[in-house]
Design a protein around this motif. Structure first.
Motif, short mmCIF file in Angstrom:
data_model
loop_
_atom_site.label_atom_id
_atom_site.label_comp_id
_atom_site.label_asym_id
_atom_site.label_seq_id
_atom_site.Cartn_x
_atom_site.Cartn_y
_atom_site.Cartn_z
N ARG A 185 0.85 -1.20 0.00
CA ARG A 185 0.00 0.00 0.00
C ARG A 185 0.88 1.23 0.00
NH1 ARG A 185 -5.20 0.42 0.04
NH2 ARG A 185 -5.26 2.11 1.51
N LEU A 186 0.40 2.26 -0.65
CA LEU A 186 1.07 3.54 -0.70
C LEU A 186 0.70 4.29 0.57
CD1 LEU A 186 2.77 5.39 -2.54
CD2 LEU A 186 0.65 6.15 -3.57
N ILE A 187 1.70 4.58 1.44
CA ILE A 187 1.39 5.23 2.71
C ILE A 187 1.22 6.73 2.54
CG2 ILE A 187 2.35 3.45 4.20
CD1 ILE A 187 4.86 5.17 4.47
N SER A 188 1.85 7.31 1.53
CA SER A 188 1.63 8.71 1.18
C SER A 188 2.15 8.94 -0.22
CB SER A 188 2.31 9.65 2.18
OG SER A 188 3.71 9.54 2.09
N VAL A 189 1.63 9.98 -0.86
CA VAL A 189 2.06 10.33 -2.21
C VAL A 189 3.19 11.34 -2.06
CG1 VAL A 189 1.35 11.33 -4.41
CG2 VAL A 189 -0.27 9.94 -3.10
N PRO A 190 4.36 11.03 -2.64
CA PRO A 190 5.48 11.95 -2.49
C PRO A 190 5.18 13.33 -3.08
CG PRO A 190 6.17 9.87 -3.49
CD PRO A 190 4.69 9.85 -3.42
N ALA A 191 5.61 14.36 -2.39
CA ALA A 191 5.43 15.72 -2.88
C ALA A 191 6.48 16.04 -3.95
CB ALA A 191 5.53 16.71 -1.73
N GLN A 192 7.69 15.53 -3.78
CA GLN A 192 8.77 15.80 -4.73
C GLN A 192 8.49 15.05 -6.03
OE1 GLN A 192 12.61 14.95 -3.10
NE2 GLN A 192 13.68 15.39 -5.02
N HIS A 193 8.56 15.77 -7.14
CA HIS A 193 8.20 15.20 -8.44
C HIS A 193 9.00 13.96 -8.78
CE1 HIS A 193 8.46 14.78 -12.86
NE2 HIS A 193 7.15 14.96 -12.75
N SER A 194 10.31 13.96 -8.59
CA SER A 194 11.13 12.80 -8.97
C SER A 194 10.75 11.55 -8.18
CB SER A 194 12.62 13.12 -8.81
OG SER A 194 12.92 13.42 -7.47
N LYS A 195 10.46 11.72 -6.91
CA LYS A 195 10.06 10.57 -6.08
C LYS A 195 8.65 10.11 -6.47
CE LYS A 195 13.05 11.67 -2.22
NZ LYS A 195 13.16 12.06 -0.83
N ARG A 196 7.76 11.08 -6.72
CA ARG A 196 6.40 10.72 -7.13
C ARG A 196 6.44 9.94 -8.44
NH1 ARG A 196 3.81 15.46 -6.56
NH2 ARG A 196 4.28 16.11 -8.68
N ARG A 197 7.32 10.33 -9.35
CA ARG A 197 7.43 9.64 -10.64
C ARG A 197 7.86 8.18 -10.42
NH1 ARG A 197 6.23 10.05 -16.25
NH2 ARG A 197 7.37 8.31 -17.10
N VAL A 198 8.80 7.93 -9.52
CA VAL A 198 9.25 6.57 -9.21
C VAL A 198 8.07 5.75 -8.69
CG1 VAL A 198 10.69 5.18 -7.66
CG2 VAL A 198 11.67 7.17 -8.82
#
Length: 178
Positions: free
Chosen positions: A105-118
């Protein structure tokens, strides 16, 4: 003392209340009974069991909780736990995924674009290439990962990992295993 033994001892609600009362400062059988609302007999039996296990020192009516044993057991269990499976062959991506994905499960959606893309490139693998999905099905697949399906859907479309037309979605990006 092993973590499993401690968990087993605390699975009993009476012993759990006794430990809680001791942790909050009760120092005698009578204090524990008053703090926990338990009968003195039940407190005495629980204290005896906790004492035999080494969590409590009992000297007559005086009780002392060995709170340090909880931390010791947790550290020992963590040291012997098997390593979590790799989520990506790339060490950098694996580190990002370990920070944001727990138990599938995704515990949170990353705010930083590069991490969110991963994270999104990992997430898009729930969609089969060449299959068209109605929005309801997309929502159901994404809900298994995170409750904010609208944000995930929007991010996947914005990153060109999914394409949407007339309420129908299909995978249009990300790495595909052949």
């Amino acid at each position: 003392m092993e973590a499993g033994t401690i968990v087993g001892l605390l699975a009993d609600p009476v012993r759990l209340k006794v430990v809680a009362a001791l942790a909050l400062g009760a120092g005698t059988l009578t204090d524990v009974a008053e703090a926990s609302g338990l009968p003195l007999k039940d407190v005495a039996l629980a204290a005896r069991r906790l004492s035999r296990a080494g969590l409590v020192d009992r000297d007559g009516h005086a009780l002392v909780l060995h709170a340090d044993r909880f931390g010791e057991a947790a550290r020992a269990a963590a040291a012997t736990a098997p390593p979590a499976p790799q989520l990506s062959a790339d060490p950098g991506q694996d580190a990002v995924l370990r920070a944001f994905v727990r138990d599938g499960r995704l515990i949170s959606v990353p705010a930083q674009h590069s991490k969110r893309r991963v994270v999104l490139e990992h997430l898009v693998h729930v969609f089969e290439p060449g299959v068209r999905y109605p929005e309801r099905e997309v929502n159901a697949l994404l809900a298994a990962w995170h409750p904010d399906v609208a944000a995930l859907r929007r991010y996947l479309v914005d990153e060109a990992l999914l394409t949407r037309e007339s309420g129908v979605y299909w995978r249009s990006g990300g790495y595909v295993e052949v």
